[in-house]
Design a protein around this motif. Structure first.
Motif, PDB file in Angstrom:
ATOM      1  N   SER A  78      41.194  38.451  57.483  1.00 33.86           N
ATOM      2  CA  SER A  78      42.509  38.923  57.561  1.00 33.86           C
ATOM      3  C   SER A  78      43.070  40.077  56.135  1.00 33.86           C
ATOM      4  N   SER A  79      43.773  40.742  56.440  1.00 32.09           N
ATOM      5  CA  SER A  79      43.676  42.143  54.914  1.00 32.09           C
ATOM      6  C   SER A  79      44.326  41.470  53.575  1.00 32.09           C
ATOM      7  N   ASN A  80      45.031  40.248  53.985  1.00 30.06           N
ATOM      8  CA  ASN A  80      45.491  39.935  52.322  1.00 30.06           C
ATOM      9  C   ASN A  80      44.588  39.318  52.194  1.00 30.06           C
ATOM     10  N   GLN A  81      43.433  39.113  52.027  1.00 32.09           N
ATOM     11  CA  GLN A  81      42.139  37.940  51.415  1.00 32.09           C
ATOM     12  C   GLN A  81      41.531  39.222  50.735  1.00 32.09           C
ATOM     13  N   ARG A  82      41.130  38.504  49.417  1.00 34.73           N
ATOM     14  CA  ARG A  82      40.488  39.208  48.052  1.00 34.73           C
ATOM     15  C   ARG A  82      39.002  38.817  48.278  1.00 34.73           C
ATOM     16  N   ILE A  83      38.634  40.257  47.631  1.00 32.96           N
ATOM     17  CA  ILE A  83      36.800  39.772  46.999  1.00 32.96           C
ATOM     18  C   ILE A  83      37.205  40.191  45.406  1.00 32.96           C
ATOM     19  N   ILE A  84      36.836  38.970  44.951  1.00 33.16           N
ATOM     20  CA  ILE A  84      37.227  38.872  43.556  1.00 33.16           C
ATOM     21  C   ILE A  84      35.857  38.563  42.404  1.00 33.16           C
ATOM     22  N   ASP A  85      36.065  39.763  41.170  1.00 33.91           N
ATOM     23  CA  ASP A  85      34.375  38.758  40.781  1.00 33.91           C
ATOM     24  C   ASP A  85      35.694  37.952  39.570  1.00 33.91           C
ATOM     25  N   ILE A  86      34.489  36.486  39.605  1.00 32.80           N
ATOM     26  CA  ILE A  86      35.386  35.656  39.120  1.00 32.80           C
ATOM     27  C   ILE A  86      35.490  36.221  37.231  1.00 32.80           C
ATOM     28  N   GLN A  87      34.098  36.593  36.923  1.00 29.32           N
ATOM     29  CA  GLN A  87      34.043  36.548  35.639  1.00 29.32           C
ATOM     30  C   GLN A  87      35.037  37.590  34.852  1.00 29.32           C
ATOM     31  N   SER A  88      34.604  38.860  35.033  1.00 33.48           N
ATOM     32  CA  SER A  88      35.288  40.019  35.436  1.00 33.48           C
ATOM     33  C   SER A  88      37.414  40.137  35.185  1.00 33.48           C
ATOM     34  N   SER A  89      37.368  38.570  35.965  1.00 32.63           N
ATOM     35  CA  SER A  89      38.637  38.174  36.279  1.00 32.63           C
ATOM     36  C   SER A  89      39.297  37.618  34.967  1.00 32.63           C
ATOM     37  N   ILE A  90      38.449  36.632  34.502  1.00 31.10           N
ATOM     38  CA  ILE A  90      38.683  36.068  33.717  1.00 31.10           C
ATOM     39  C   ILE A  90      39.024  36.356  31.888  1.00 31.10           C
ATOM     40  N   ARG A  91      37.839  37.611  32.113  1.00 33.17           N
ATOM     41  CA  ARG A  91      37.356  38.973  31.689  1.00 33.17           C
ATOM     42  C   ARG A  91      39.106  38.945  30.675  1.00 33.17           C
ATOM     43  N   TYR A  92      39.330  40.071  32.021  1.00 32.67           N
ATOM     44  CA  TYR A  92      40.775  40.827  32.212  1.00 32.67           C
ATOM     45  C   TYR A  92      41.749  40.017  32.137  1.00 32.67           C
ATOM     46  N   ASN A  93      41.134  38.332  32.173  1.00 31.69           N
ATOM     47  CA  ASN A  93      42.622  37.879  32.453  1.00 31.69           C
ATOM     48  C   ASN A  93      43.740  38.328  34.103  1.00 31.69           C
ATOM     49  N   ASP A  94      42.818  39.409  34.226  1.00 30.58           N
ATOM     50  CA  ASP A  94      43.602  39.202  35.798  1.00 30.58           C
ATOM     51  C   ASP A  94      43.081  39.012  37.090  1.00 30.58           C
ATOM     52  N   ALA A  95      43.083  38.821  38.130  1.00 30.89           N
ATOM     53  CA  ALA A  95      42.341  39.292  39.387  1.00 30.89           C
ATOM     54  C   ALA A  95      42.191  40.653  39.578  1.00 30.89           C
ATOM     55  N   VAL A  96      40.200  40.845  39.380  1.00 26.83           N
ATOM     56  CA  VAL A  96      39.939  42.130  38.989  1.00 26.83           C
ATOM     57  C   VAL A  96      38.607  42.216  40.742  1.00 26.83           C
ATOM     58  N   GLU A  97      39.325  42.582  42.047  1.00 25.74           N
ATOM     59  CA  GLU A  97      38.084  43.034  42.790  1.00 25.74           C
ATOM     60  C   GLU A  97      37.119  43.811  42.888  1.00 25.74           C
ATOM     61  N   LEU A  98      36.336  42.928  44.039  1.00 19.39           N
ATOM     62  CA  LEU A  98      34.791  43.507  44.244  1.00 19.39           C
ATOM     63  C   LEU A  98      34.948  45.245  45.350  1.00 19.39           C
ATOM     64  N   THR A  99      35.097  46.020  45.302  1.00 20.56           N
ATOM     65  CA  THR A  99      34.441  47.620  45.806  1.00 20.56           C
ATOM     66  C   THR A  99      33.494  47.028  47.251  1.00 20.56           C
ATOM     67  N   THR A 100      33.989  46.904  48.280  1.00 19.08           N
ATOM     68  CA  THR A 100      32.542  46.666  48.913  1.00 19.08           C
ATOM     69  C   THR A 100      33.011  48.173  49.877  1.00 19.08           C
TER      70      THR A 100
END
Lengths: 655, 168
Positions: free
Chosen positions: B146-168
């Motif tokens: 479903s479109s609410n689900q995100r693909i999140i790069d965990i390490q980048s998200s921690i680094r930037y302190n915000d959910a960073v989504e992968l572009t697919t």
């Protein structure tokens, strides 16, 4: 033909056969016959007319031409003569067309002559016309082995034309040497910046449009009976000039754009030629084009991938001559080597091939009959018996082909499409030319053969695998030995069985019953392939099949089946392709499902409901494009024969 | 911990060719879930040490694999055991990338750095987060239902302190 007074019983029987053939065709009664070839609409008027010709030609060949021993082996399901309908007239199978030569010199179609093209758009239009002319001189595939190299000079011509226009438009009329007007000229780029960039843009646009129209043409010219379009293949990927790169890029873009309503083109079969140092690593000049080919293949199932670095292909490779680069007829045929010196591609092809039913040999001599040990000696004796019959059949057919006058394959010989043909008088025989072609012995059902002989197929046991490899090696040795003896190119083929895959099986099952793992499916496994229903990792399938590629010097292909939307996972696709190349697979492709919504034309994975427009399959048909023997066809559910439909259902998917 | 599915190779649960392991048990109970049977923690077969070792050996021997994906159920309901399994995998196959599916959202998983969920998350490279929402179902999206689900790069998200989504 003997003339007899009155009508004998035999003649009456033959008469009944002939009229029965006609009845089946006109009434569309024999669906298997009509769907023998997925690319042909056997239920159309022109398809039926074509069938009349071909079915009667087969009947005639059987009774009056083909050696009795060969025909008996065919009737007993031991052998198969491919394209039997073409036997009596002596036509040949396939060819690589020297587009460079034909375009540079101009050519005559027989009813009119054509000048050298002066632009890429005209050159690509002529490629389609050459394909169309040539396909009437033969019966199998028509292929270009190096279309990027062949067409590069016409990009240069287009560029020069557009540049001259630019000079006028932008008033950049500075003194200039004519020979400096090239796409790669830095001086030009600096001295005439506006005209130069205008010309680059115009050439790009022209090339893309030309590529689009080439692909459209090759999908629309129904110039064979049954609304059948010619079996065209184009190989490309290694030309590193700016001109060649533009051609590769445009062909890939046009393929990804798809046809009129965005659908996947069925033809031409496209083959990307992979070569280390040219397009396999990030530092290689054509690496970005290789990546684009991968992207295209995830969207359109083409291009397939040819391996120029496999040692048995590399040995002929001369970096200064693109005609020595391994390329393939889309279905897999390989004609690179020639004992008469033409170790290159354009200007020759395969002449004909006969296929051995390995499964029946396995059933006759294997443990499947309740024996405790297989009779290997008898198996060998029988194998050589049928190899001899297959070979003698090829030689017999070759004599018919060789004595044909040049005018019988008019375009091919007159225009020198078959190298040397242009030197012949129209009534002169083509023998001297044809000796450069190949005669191939094929085989089918190695897997079922091993199962019948030893109870396991070659992916199930290392011992059986070694035996299987030795069996195919011995067939190759036979071909090599007979090449010496007859001074002809006799080669071993991993048969692309389409119509055949079900025919052998059906007859064997009638005789031997349904044997688990052997005759209990509707088809035999192609050539040396691991059965499609056998579950194993992709890498293992690749490494098991790889050594057979070197043995099958008349051509082979390996596939991996992926289940899912590979469009969004190109990393996986790229990795599998490069792994296959590293294992010396000669010709490789990845199958994956492409479904197309009949309502909104979305392409991707569709279950019973379109994810985009919500249309249900029960209301609107969904077209499910699949690959069979190297070719794509339209919707497999309506175009494939029953055996191939069953095979597609059984394929194990590497998710 | 039980497993209720294992694909030795798949292209549908993350970039590259990945092995996929489905861990049983889920309490999100999304309406329209493609397999409600997997909600039960006792569904499937026990993920014994021996079975783990078998799968690890198979993964290590498959040179085409780029990593593994943990799906379910929801592995975050078996966070400690799932994290231990990843440790075992990494001991045998260092640098093996791990993608993980969850019905939680990323922001909830990082609330407490002492939690088992956080420990599991930190062992993975990518998380596909959020519940399956039937009204947002879209099967044409890569790797998601479903479109609410995100693909999140965990390490980048921690680094930037915000959910960073992968572009697919």
């Amino acid at each position: 033909m003997e003339t007899r007074s009155g009508v004998s019983e035999e003649e009456e029987q033959m008469l009944r056969e002939v009229s029965g053939l006609g009845h089946d065709i006109t009434e569309s009664l024999n669906v298997e016959m009509l769907r023998e070839n997925a690319n042909l609409n056997g239920e159309s008027f022109s398809g039926k007319i074509g069938k009349f010709g071909s079915e009667y030609a087969k009947w005639y060949a059987r009774y009056y031409i083909v050696p009795e021993k060969l025909m008996t082996a065919v009737d007993h399901n031991d052998l198969y003569v491919h394209d039997l309908d073409q036997y009596a007239v002596g036509s040949t199978n396939c060819i690589f067309i020297p587009f460079d030569k034909l375009l540079a010199r101009g050519f005559s179609t027989g009813s009119g002559s054509v000048r050298t093209p002066q632009s890429i758009s005209t050159a690509m239009a002529l490629v389609a016309i050459i394909f169309q002319c040539q396909q009437n001189s033969q019966y199998g595939g028509v292929s270009g082995s190096k279309l990027d190299h062949d067409l590069a000079p016409y990009i240069a011509k287009s560029f020069a034309k557009h540049f001259h226009k630019g000079v006028l438009y932008f008033d950049e009329n500075l003194p200039l040497e004519e020979h400096n007007i090239t796409l790669g000229s830095l001086t030009l780029c600096n001295s005439h910046p506006r005209s130069y960039s205008f010309a680059v843009q115009e050439t790009k646009i022209e090339c893309l449009q030309a590529a689009e129209s080439l692909i459209h043409n090759l999908n629309t010219m129904s110039s064979r009976a049954g609304g059948q379009i010619p079996f065209t293949s184009i190989n490309y990927g290694t030309c590193t000039s700016l001109e060649g790169q533009m051609i590769i890029d445009s062909l890939l873009s046009a393929t990804m754009n798809g046809l009129g309503s965005g659908e996947t083109p069925v033809f031409p079969i496209q083959i990307f030629k992979c070569k280390r140092g040219v397009n396999q690593s990030p530092e290689d000049p054509n690496y970005d084009l290789f990546l684009k080919a991968v992207e295209c293949s995830t969207k359109r199932l083409y291009p397939n991938f040819a391996n120029l670095d496999a040692p048995f292909n590399l040995q002929y490779y001369d970096p200064t001559d693109p005609n020595t680069e391994f390329a393939t007829m889309g279905c897999r045929t390989r004609v690179l080597a020639d004992r008469h010196g033409r170790n290159r591609l354009s200007g020759k092809g395969n002449l004909s091939f006969n296929t051995i039913n390995l499964v029946k040999l396995g059933i006759k001599h294997g443990i499947v009959n309740g024996r405790t040990v297989p009779h290997e000696v008898d198996f060998q004796r029988d194998l050589y018996h049928f190899l001899d019959i297959a070979l003698n059949g090829l030689l017999h057919r070759y004599k018919i082909q060789a004595r044909q006058p040049a005018k019988a394959s008019d375009f091919m010989m007159r225009e020198g499409v078959w190298e040397g043909g242009e030197l012949l008088d129209s009534d002169e025989s083509v023998e001297e030319c044809l000796k450069h072609g190949s005669l191939s012995i094929g085989f089918i059902g190695l897997a079922e053969c091993m199962k019948a002989m030893y109870g396991k197929h070659h992916a199930e046991s290392e011992e059986v695998y070694a035996t299987a490899l030795e069996l195919i090696s011995s067939m190759r040795r036979y071909c090599d030995m007979k090449s010496e003896e007859h001074d002809l190119n006799i080669t071993l083929m991993a048969t692309p069985a389409e119509g055949l895959s079900g025919k052998f099986t059906k007859k064997d099952r009638e005789v031997f019953g349904s044997i688990p793992g052997v005759t209990d499916r509707e088809y035999y496994t192609n050539s040396f392939h691991v059965p499609v229903y056998y579950n194993l990792p992709a890498a293992r399938k690749i490494s098991l099949e790889a050594p057979f590629h070197e043995l099958c010097n008349a051509g082979a292909i390996s596939y991996i089946e992926l289940d899912g939307n590979v469009r969004s996972n190109q990393t996986a696709f790229l990795k599998i392709v490069q792994y296959a190349l590293s294992q010396n697979i000669s010709y490789f492709s990845i199958n994956h499902p492409i479904d197309r919504c009949g309502s909104c034309h979305y392409e991707g994975i569709i279950g019973d409901t379109c994810p985009i427009c919500g249309t249900k399959e029960t209301d609107v048909p969904m077209y499910r494009l699949r690959r069979v023997t190297g070719y794509l066809t339209g919707d497999y559910q309506t175009r494939f024969n029953a055996a191939k439909q069953a095979e597609v259902r059984d394929r194990v998917k590497h998710r | 911990m039980n497993i209720c599915g294992y694909y030795p190779e798949s292209i549908n649960e993350g970039d590259d060719l990945r092995a996929v392991i489905f861990l049983s048990g889920c309490r999100h109970r999304c309406s329209g879930c493609f397999n409600p049977a997997t909600w039960n923690f006792n569904y499937g077969e026990p993920f014994t040490e021996q079975r783990q070792q078998e799968i690890i050996t198979e993964m290590a021997n498959n040179q085409l694999l780029g990593g593994m994906t943990l799906a379910g159920g929801d592995p975050f309901f078996s966070a400690d055991e799932a994290a231990d399994f990843i440790d075992n995998v990494r001991a045998a196959i260092p640098n093996f990338s791990v993608w993980i599916y969850t019905g939680y959202i990323y922001e909830d998983l990082i609330v407490s750095v002492d939690s088992a969920e956080y420990r599991l998350l930190m062992k993975c490279q990518v998380v596909i987060d959020g519940p399956f929402i039937e009204s947002l179902k879209n099967t044409s999206l890569p790797y998601r239902g479903s479109s609410n689900q995100r693909i999140i790069d965990i390490q980048s998200s921690i680094r930037y302190n915000d959910a960073v989504e992968l572009t697919t």
